[in-house]
Design a protein around this motif. Structure first.
Motif, PDB file in Angstrom:
ATOM      1  N   GLU A 220      45.068 -13.114  54.081  1.00  0.00           N
ATOM      2  CA  GLU A 220      44.983 -12.268  55.280  1.00  0.00           C
ATOM      3  C   GLU A 220      43.608 -12.414  55.906  1.00  0.00           C
ATOM      4  N   GLY A 221      43.567 -12.742  57.189  1.00  0.00           N
ATOM      5  CA  GLY A 221      42.284 -12.963  57.848  1.00  0.00           C
ATOM      6  C   GLY A 221      41.641 -14.244  57.344  1.00  0.00           C
ATOM      7  N   THR A 222      40.314 -14.235  57.206  1.00  0.00           N
ATOM      8  CA  THR A 222      39.616 -15.386  56.643  1.00  0.00           C
ATOM      9  C   THR A 222      40.086 -15.599  55.208  1.00  0.00           C
ATOM     10  N   GLN A 223      40.456 -16.814  54.884  1.00  0.00           N
ATOM     11  CA  GLN A 223      40.962 -17.096  53.538  1.00  0.00           C
ATOM     12  C   GLN A 223      39.858 -16.882  52.501  1.00  0.00           C
ATOM     13  N   ILE A 224      40.207 -16.151  51.430  1.00  0.00           N
ATOM     14  CA  ILE A 224      39.269 -15.888  50.341  1.00  0.00           C
ATOM     15  C   ILE A 224      39.893 -16.393  49.042  1.00  0.00           C
ATOM     16  N   ILE A 225      39.113 -17.126  48.256  1.00  0.00           N
ATOM     17  CA  ILE A 225      39.582 -17.643  46.978  1.00  0.00           C
ATOM     18  C   ILE A 225      38.645 -17.138  45.890  1.00  0.00           C
ATOM     19  N   LEU A 226      39.228 -16.517  44.873  1.00  0.00           N
ATOM     20  CA  LEU A 226      38.460 -15.989  43.749  1.00  0.00           C
ATOM     21  C   LEU A 226      38.753 -16.838  42.519  1.00  0.00           C
ATOM     22  N   ASP A 227      37.710 -17.402  41.915  1.00  0.00           N
ATOM     23  CA  ASP A 227      37.920 -18.260  40.749  1.00  0.00           C
ATOM     24  C   ASP A 227      36.727 -18.119  39.799  1.00  0.00           C
ATOM     25  N   VAL A 228      37.010 -17.763  38.547  1.00  0.00           N
ATOM     26  CA  VAL A 228      35.948 -17.490  37.581  1.00  0.00           C
ATOM     27  C   VAL A 228      35.352 -18.755  36.954  1.00  0.00           C
ATOM     28  N   ALA A 229      35.569 -19.906  37.561  1.00  0.00           N
ATOM     29  CA  ALA A 229      35.081 -21.176  37.004  1.00  0.00           C
ATOM     30  C   ALA A 229      33.619 -21.061  36.566  1.00  0.00           C
ATOM     31  N   PRO A 246      43.420 -28.088  52.211  1.00  0.00           N
ATOM     32  CA  PRO A 246      42.277 -28.272  53.116  1.00  0.00           C
ATOM     33  C   PRO A 246      42.312 -27.272  54.266  1.00  0.00           C
ATOM     34  N   ASN A 247      41.132 -26.900  54.739  1.00  0.00           N
ATOM     35  CA  ASN A 247      41.047 -25.987  55.887  1.00  0.00           C
ATOM     36  C   ASN A 247      40.307 -26.681  57.022  1.00  0.00           C
ATOM     37  N   SER A 248      40.553 -26.215  58.239  1.00  0.00           N
ATOM     38  CA  SER A 248      39.939 -26.858  59.405  1.00  0.00           C
ATOM     39  C   SER A 248      38.564 -26.294  59.720  1.00  0.00           C
ATOM     40  N   GLY A 249      38.202 -25.180  59.046  1.00  0.00           N
ATOM     41  CA  GLY A 249      36.899 -24.575  59.274  1.00  0.00           C
ATOM     42  C   GLY A 249      35.890 -24.953  58.202  1.00  0.00           C
ATOM     43  N   LYS A 250      34.963 -24.044  57.952  1.00  0.00           N
ATOM     44  CA  LYS A 250      33.897 -24.278  56.986  1.00  0.00           C
ATOM     45  C   LYS A 250      34.192 -23.554  55.664  1.00  0.00           C
ATOM     46  N   THR A 251      33.671 -24.115  54.577  1.00  0.00           N
ATOM     47  CA  THR A 251      33.821 -23.516  53.253  1.00  0.00           C
ATOM     48  C   THR A 251      32.499 -22.884  52.822  1.00  0.00           C
ATOM     49  N   GLU A 322      30.035 -13.805  60.346  1.00  0.00           N
ATOM     50  CA  GLU A 322      29.736 -15.228  60.525  1.00  0.00           C
ATOM     51  C   GLU A 322      30.933 -16.155  60.330  1.00  0.00           C
ATOM     52  N   THR A 323      32.057 -15.638  59.803  1.00  0.00           N
ATOM     53  CA  THR A 323      33.193 -16.500  59.515  1.00  0.00           C
ATOM     54  C   THR A 323      34.376 -16.181  60.427  1.00  0.00           C
ATOM     55  N   GLY A 324      35.203 -17.210  60.652  1.00  0.00           N
ATOM     56  CA  GLY A 324      36.376 -17.047  61.495  1.00  0.00           C
ATOM     57  C   GLY A 324      37.662 -17.303  60.729  1.00  0.00           C
ATOM     58  N   MET A 325      38.782 -17.280  61.441  1.00  0.00           N
ATOM     59  CA  MET A 325      40.103 -17.407  60.835  1.00  0.00           C
ATOM     60  C   MET A 325      40.296 -18.736  60.107  1.00  0.00           C
ATOM     61  N   HIS A 326      39.607 -19.778  60.559  1.00  0.00           N
ATOM     62  CA  HIS A 326      39.825 -21.100  59.972  1.00  0.00           C
ATOM     63  C   HIS A 326      38.842 -21.416  58.844  1.00  0.00           C
ATOM     64  N   ASP A 327      37.897 -20.522  58.602  1.00  0.00           N
ATOM     65  CA  ASP A 327      36.950 -20.711  57.515  1.00  0.00           C
ATOM     66  C   ASP A 327      37.541 -20.186  56.204  1.00  0.00           C
ATOM     67  N   ARG A 328      36.866 -20.473  55.108  1.00  0.00           N
ATOM     68  CA  ARG A 328      37.272 -19.882  53.831  1.00  0.00           C
ATOM     69  C   ARG A 328      36.040 -19.536  52.998  1.00  0.00           C
ATOM     70  N   ILE A 329      36.204 -18.520  52.188  1.00  0.00           N
ATOM     71  CA  ILE A 329      35.133 -18.034  51.323  1.00  0.00           C
ATOM     72  C   ILE A 329      35.595 -18.193  49.876  1.00  0.00           C
ATOM     73  N   VAL A 330      34.806 -18.880  49.068  1.00  0.00           N
ATOM     74  CA  VAL A 330      35.123 -19.093  47.654  1.00  0.00           C
ATOM     75  C   VAL A 330      34.097 -18.333  46.819  1.00  0.00           C
ATOM     76  N   VAL A 331      34.572 -17.417  45.986  1.00  0.00           N
ATOM     77  CA  VAL A 331      33.685 -16.677  45.080  1.00  0.00           C
ATOM     78  C   VAL A 331      33.895 -17.233  43.682  1.00  0.00           C
ATOM     79  N   THR A 332      32.807 -17.664  43.038  1.00  0.00           N
ATOM     80  CA  THR A 332      32.960 -18.350  41.757  1.00  0.00           C
ATOM     81  C   THR A 332      31.698 -18.215  40.916  1.00  0.00           C
ATOM     82  N   GLY A 333      31.698 -18.874  39.749  1.00  0.00           N
ATOM     83  CA  GLY A 333      30.522 -18.954  38.898  1.00  0.00           C
ATOM     84  C   GLY A 333      30.552 -18.115  37.645  1.00  0.00           C
ATOM     85  N   SER A 334      31.296 -16.988  37.679  1.00  0.00           N
ATOM     86  CA  SER A 334      31.366 -16.135  36.493  1.00  0.00           C
ATOM     87  C   SER A 334      32.407 -15.040  36.695  1.00  0.00           C
ATOM     88  N   PHE A 335      32.801 -14.418  35.598  1.00  0.00           N
ATOM     89  CA  PHE A 335      33.684 -13.251  35.669  1.00  0.00           C
ATOM     90  C   PHE A 335      32.985 -12.105  36.393  1.00  0.00           C
TER      91      PHE A 335
END
Length: 347
Positions: A220-229, A246-251, A322-335
């Motif tokens: 919903e809205g800007t794509q958000i991906i949560l990964d505990v990698a 793949p997305n057409s915006g920025k990661t 700062e982000t739009g509909m075509h961007d995505r946000i990836v949260v990672t690095g730890s639990f």
């Protein structure tokens, strides 16, 4: 399971439901009274609480995640009916050893003689096979003992005369779950005399599978991906999965990490897909500060923008502008960083 993302109660579930604070406190009290002068660690207390609560509930099946390494983990005090090692990679090397062979031997320590053992890693170290043979465990590995194949929307699995076809994917976004599920199907088939399960129940289980914080995609809205990698293998899988969508915006990558991780290896994998970095400080004694991660990125030759923040929440507040509909946000690095994101997003 461990660790938890938000609440300690996540670690112990009955029929998929987190146990209550009251159940935990009552169990801790029973353990405290029974231990006498025996000293218990935080994790040992929690392990005993899980076993105590399962005993009180008179459960039919116990699923237990063996933590650090395997061989010396508190959960390994039990002799399981069957043991599954999902994958073997370099992590916790200060405790487990410098290479996959040594770490594989530590993980194989959960196997038991005259019991079934499964390793779903397609390329297990020789130490895993050697230890299984040494103790007389019956080892099953993919490609040799059981097989699985992927199609676009489904997959199939085979062991001897047992065949499952047109199985649902356990996670439409995270391709590594197929390998995990293949190992689980082997586990179930070694237990048919004690735990018969119909094919329809397996399909239902795969269809309803979900795992918070493991390539969890919010669209919903800007794509958000949560990964505990938080090791090299999981970072590679995160990059692989992101390339499938793949997305057409920025990661934008929001990353917080612990001091004892191989941060350079993980950051090196993620560089490939990052347009913007947002390093955050994890407010935990084991946490790394945002400036350290930023400097490590610069040492790796990163030239894209890097911002620093004291919290995941403040980073999200900034990115909302700062982000739009075509961007995505990836949260990672730890639990811990993913847990902070879940709290902020209220999911």
């Amino acid at each position: 399971t461990s660790p938890h993302l938000i609440r300690y109660n996540e670690r112990i579930k009955l029929d998929g439901v987190e146990v209550s604070d009251e159940m935990l406190c009552e169990s801790f009290s029973r353990i405290d009274q029974a231990r006498g002068g025996i000293t218990l660690t935080y994790f040992e207390f929690g392990t005993l609480a899980a076993l105590d609560i399962f005993h009180q509930a008179n459960i039919d099946v116990a699923l237990l995640e063996v933590g650090l390494g395997g061989r010396l983990d508190a959960v390994n005090c039990l002799d399981a009916d069957v043991a599954l090692v999902t994958s073997i990679d370099l992590d916790h090397m200060q405790w487990l050893g410098p290479d996959r062979e040594t770490i594989g031997r530590e993980k194989a320590g959960i196997f038991r003689g005259d019991k079934s053992a499964i390793c779903s890693d397609p390329h297990p170290p020789a130490t895993v096979l050697e230890y299984a043979e040494e103790i007389g465990a019956t080892l099953y590995i993919p490609g040799r003992d059981f097989n699985y194949q992927l199609s676009e929307d489904h997959w199939s699995w085979q062991w001897d005369s047992v065949i499952y076809e047109n199985l649902p994917r356990p996670d439409q976004y995270n391709s590594c779950q197929i390998q995990n599920a293949a190992g689980v199907l082997m586990v179930l088939n070694t237990l048919t005399s004690k735990l018969p399960i119909k094919a329809g129940a397996i399909e239902k289980g795969l269809e309803n599978f979900s795992l918070i914080g493991r390539f969890q995609m919010l669209t919903e809205g800007t794509q958000i991906i949560l990964d505990v990698a938080h090791n090299n293998q999981s970072a590679k899988m995160l990059v692989h999965n992101l390339k499938q969508f793949p997305n057409s915006g920025k990661t934008h990558i929001i990353i917080g990490m612990l001091k004892d991780k191989d941060r350079n290896s993980i950051l090196g994998e993620l560089i490939e897909i990052a347009d913007y970095w947002h390093t955050v400080t994890i407010s935990n004694p084991r946490g790394t500060d945002s400036e350290t991660i930023k400097n490590e990125l610069l040492d790796l030759g990163v030239t894209v923008p890097i911002s620093e923040s004291d919290t995941v929440a403040n980073t999200f507040l900034k990115l909302q502008k700062e982000t739009g509909m075509h961007d995505r946000i990836v949260v990672t690095g730890s639990f811990l960083s993913v847990g902070d994101a879940i709290k902020y997003l209220e999911i």
